[in-house]
Design a protein around this motif. Sequence first.
Motif, PDB file in Angstrom:
ATOM      1  N   LEU A 150       0.832  -1.208   0.000  1.00 53.54           N
ATOM      2  CA  LEU A 150       0.000   0.000   0.000  1.00 53.54           C
ATOM      3  C   LEU A 150       0.865   1.255   0.000  1.00 53.54           C
ATOM      4  CD1 LEU A 150      -3.088   0.691   2.258  1.00 53.54           C
ATOM      5  CD2 LEU A 150      -1.196   2.303   2.206  1.00 53.54           C
ATOM      6  N   GLN A 151       1.862   1.282   0.867  1.00 51.50           N
ATOM      7  CA  GLN A 151       2.729   2.463   0.967  1.00 51.50           C
ATOM      8  C   GLN A 151       3.499   2.688  -0.332  1.00 51.50           C
ATOM      9  OE1 GLN A 151       5.085   1.791   4.502  1.00 51.50           O
ATOM     10  NE2 GLN A 151       3.271   1.711   5.807  1.00 51.50           N
ATOM     11  N   GLU A 152       3.901   1.603  -0.955  1.00 50.16           N
ATOM     12  CA  GLU A 152       4.616   1.701  -2.233  1.00 50.16           C
ATOM     13  C   GLU A 152       3.726   2.312  -3.311  1.00 50.16           C
ATOM     14  OE1 GLU A 152       6.347  -1.396  -5.590  1.00 50.16           O
ATOM     15  OE2 GLU A 152       6.435  -1.979  -3.478  1.00 50.16           O
ATOM     16  N   LEU A 153       2.463   1.867  -3.366  1.00 53.00           N
ATOM     17  CA  LEU A 153       1.546   2.367  -4.383  1.00 53.00           C
ATOM     18  C   LEU A 153       1.179   3.820  -4.161  1.00 53.00           C
ATOM     19  CD1 LEU A 153      -0.381   1.836  -6.804  1.00 53.00           C
ATOM     20  CD2 LEU A 153      -2.118   1.167  -5.122  1.00 53.00           C
ATOM     21  N   THR A 154       0.928   4.197  -2.915  1.00 53.62           N
ATOM     22  CA  THR A 154       0.405   5.535  -2.625  1.00 53.62           C
ATOM     23  C   THR A 154       1.488   6.586  -2.408  1.00 53.62           C
ATOM     24  OG1 THR A 154       0.242   5.022  -0.251  1.00 53.62           O
ATOM     25  CG2 THR A 154      -1.695   4.572  -1.622  1.00 53.62           C
ATOM     26  N   ALA A 155       2.762   6.180  -2.416  1.00 53.92           N
ATOM     27  CA  ALA A 155       3.844   7.134  -2.173  1.00 53.92           C
ATOM     28  C   ALA A 155       3.903   8.217  -3.241  1.00 53.92           C
ATOM     29  CB  ALA A 155       5.185   6.399  -2.092  1.00 53.92           C
ATOM     30  N   ASP A 156       3.544   7.867  -4.460  1.00 51.05           N
ATOM     31  CA  ASP A 156       3.536   8.818  -5.579  1.00 51.05           C
ATOM     32  C   ASP A 156       2.124   8.847  -6.145  1.00 51.05           C
ATOM     33  OD1 ASP A 156       3.777  10.197  -7.989  1.00 51.05           O
ATOM     34  OD2 ASP A 156       5.752   9.359  -8.450  1.00 51.05           O
ATOM     35  N   ARG A 157       1.315   9.799  -5.687  1.00 48.42           N
ATOM     36  CA  ARG A 157      -0.091   9.814  -6.080  1.00 48.42           C
ATOM     37  C   ARG A 157      -0.264  10.168  -7.558  1.00 48.42           C
ATOM     38  NH1 ARG A 157      -3.519  10.339  -1.432  1.00 48.42           N
ATOM     39  NH2 ARG A 157      -5.359  10.467  -2.796  1.00 48.42           N
ATOM     40  N   ALA A 158       0.665  10.905  -8.138  1.00 44.49           N
ATOM     41  CA  ALA A 158       0.562  11.213  -9.571  1.00 44.49           C
ATOM     42  C   ALA A 158       0.784   9.952 -10.402  1.00 44.49           C
ATOM     43  CB  ALA A 158       1.565  12.298  -9.954  1.00 44.49           C
ATOM     44  N   LEU A 159       1.790   9.149 -10.038  1.00 41.91           N
ATOM     45  CA  LEU A 159       2.016   7.888 -10.740  1.00 41.91           C
ATOM     46  C   LEU A 159       0.848   6.939 -10.499  1.00 41.91           C
ATOM     47  CD1 LEU A 159       3.740   5.945 -12.382  1.00 41.91           C
ATOM     48  CD2 LEU A 159       4.974   5.350 -10.268  1.00 41.91           C
ATOM     49  N   MET A 160       0.335   6.921  -9.280  1.00 42.77           N
ATOM     50  CA  MET A 160      -0.828   6.094  -8.971  1.00 42.77           C
ATOM     51  C   MET A 160      -2.002   6.491  -9.854  1.00 42.77           C
ATOM     52  SD  MET A 160      -2.704   5.736  -5.274  1.00 42.77           S
ATOM     53  CE  MET A 160      -4.462   5.396  -5.154  1.00 42.77           C
ATOM     54  N   ARG A 161      -2.226   7.772 -10.032  1.00 41.99           N
ATOM     55  CA  ARG A 161      -3.304   8.256 -10.914  1.00 41.99           C
ATOM     56  C   ARG A 161      -3.114   7.744 -12.331  1.00 41.99           C
ATOM     57  NH1 ARG A 161      -2.216  14.127 -12.001  1.00 41.99           N
ATOM     58  NH2 ARG A 161      -0.571  13.023 -13.120  1.00 41.99           N
ATOM     59  N   ASP A 162      -1.886   7.801 -12.817  1.00 40.18           N
ATOM     60  CA  ASP A 162      -1.622   7.335 -14.188  1.00 40.18           C
ATOM     61  C   ASP A 162      -1.901   5.842 -14.328  1.00 40.18           C
ATOM     62  OD1 ASP A 162      -0.879   9.925 -14.745  1.00 40.18           O
ATOM     63  OD2 ASP A 162       1.280   9.527 -14.677  1.00 40.18           O
ATOM     64  N   LYS A 163      -1.580   5.074 -13.294  1.00 39.71           N
ATOM     65  CA  LYS A 163      -1.881   3.645 -13.311  1.00 39.71           C
ATOM     66  C   LYS A 163      -3.395   3.417 -13.343  1.00 39.71           C
ATOM     67  CE  LYS A 163       2.268   2.278 -10.711  1.00 39.71           C
ATOM     68  NZ  LYS A 163       2.786   1.678  -9.460  1.00 39.71           N
ATOM     69  N   LEU A 164      -4.126   4.178 -12.533  1.00 45.01           N
ATOM     70  CA  LEU A 164      -5.583   4.031 -12.478  1.00 45.01           C
ATOM     71  C   LEU A 164      -6.218   4.346 -13.827  1.00 45.01           C
ATOM     72  CD1 LEU A 164      -6.268   5.729  -9.015  1.00 45.01           C
ATOM     73  CD2 LEU A 164      -6.053   3.281  -9.500  1.00 45.01           C
ATOM     74  N   ILE A 165      -5.726   5.378 -14.483  1.00 45.52           N
ATOM     75  CA  ILE A 165      -6.250   5.747 -15.802  1.00 45.52           C
ATOM     76  C   ILE A 165      -6.005   4.612 -16.804  1.00 45.52           C
ATOM     77  CG2 ILE A 165      -5.925   7.334 -17.747  1.00 45.52           C
ATOM     78  CD1 ILE A 165      -5.369   9.535 -15.646  1.00 45.52           C
ATOM     79  N   ALA A 166      -4.849   3.955 -16.688  1.00 42.29           N
ATOM     80  CA  ALA A 166      -4.544   2.840 -17.588  1.00 42.29           C
ATOM     81  C   ALA A 166      -5.469   1.652 -17.327  1.00 42.29           C
ATOM     82  CB  ALA A 166      -3.086   2.421 -17.410  1.00 42.29           C
TER      83      ALA A 166
END
Length: 236
Positions: free
Chosen positions: A82-98
């Motif tokens: 969880l911490q790994e995924l949420t550490a960079d919310r902009a990258l997380m957003r890009d993953k969600l969009i994909a």
Amino acid sequence: MAIERHVRIYEAPGGTYESMEVYDPAAGEQPGVLLFPNFLGTKEWDFDKAERIAALGFKVLVVDFYGQGKRGTDMESGSGLLQELTADRALMRDKLIAHHAELFKLPGVRPGRVAAVGFCLGGKCVLDLARSGADIAGVVNHGVYDAPPFANAAMVAKLLVCHGWNDPLCPPEATAALATELTEAGVDWQLIAYGHTGHAFTAESVPLTADASFGFQPDTNRRSWQAMVDFFAESF
């Protein structure tokens, strides 16, 4: 009706992902739903829940948001992922969009707007997907509300938030902050607060704590499911 599961492997920001398609191949064209699991990642519980949603008339993609081979097995390992995924919310957003884009590649997904439902960390994911401005008809959140440290895009999704009032991860100030955020964004939102209910209120295998701050609450589980069913009917 014969609902089937099919593993779906694809590339997206951050690597290779192994999600699960759940749908009735004989049903023809249907709306799509993204299902985001809790902090442990995809598992049988999510696939079972996806089958129940598919039975309502949807093609479901259970999203692997950690990456192929990455799954939590306990509190420690899940929290680390969880911490790994949420550490960079902009990258997380890009993953969600994909992941959102991948849903449209499932056989029989109706072109146009889709829905998303999330539990625990998955609840944060569906909110962030809505915050990204993705074209979603409706988003159902079960817990975790904190906003990313950057401005949202214009949100088009309707939102249903199913909130356990005793949830220590979503105290009253976090709930009020989310209500303010969504109101200022001008989106169509609703929040149902359930008493004597905490975090993980849909997790049948987790006993409810004495203070009702964590664990399965059967009444809330039943009521929130019906609220989601009604919300989907309105959204589509």
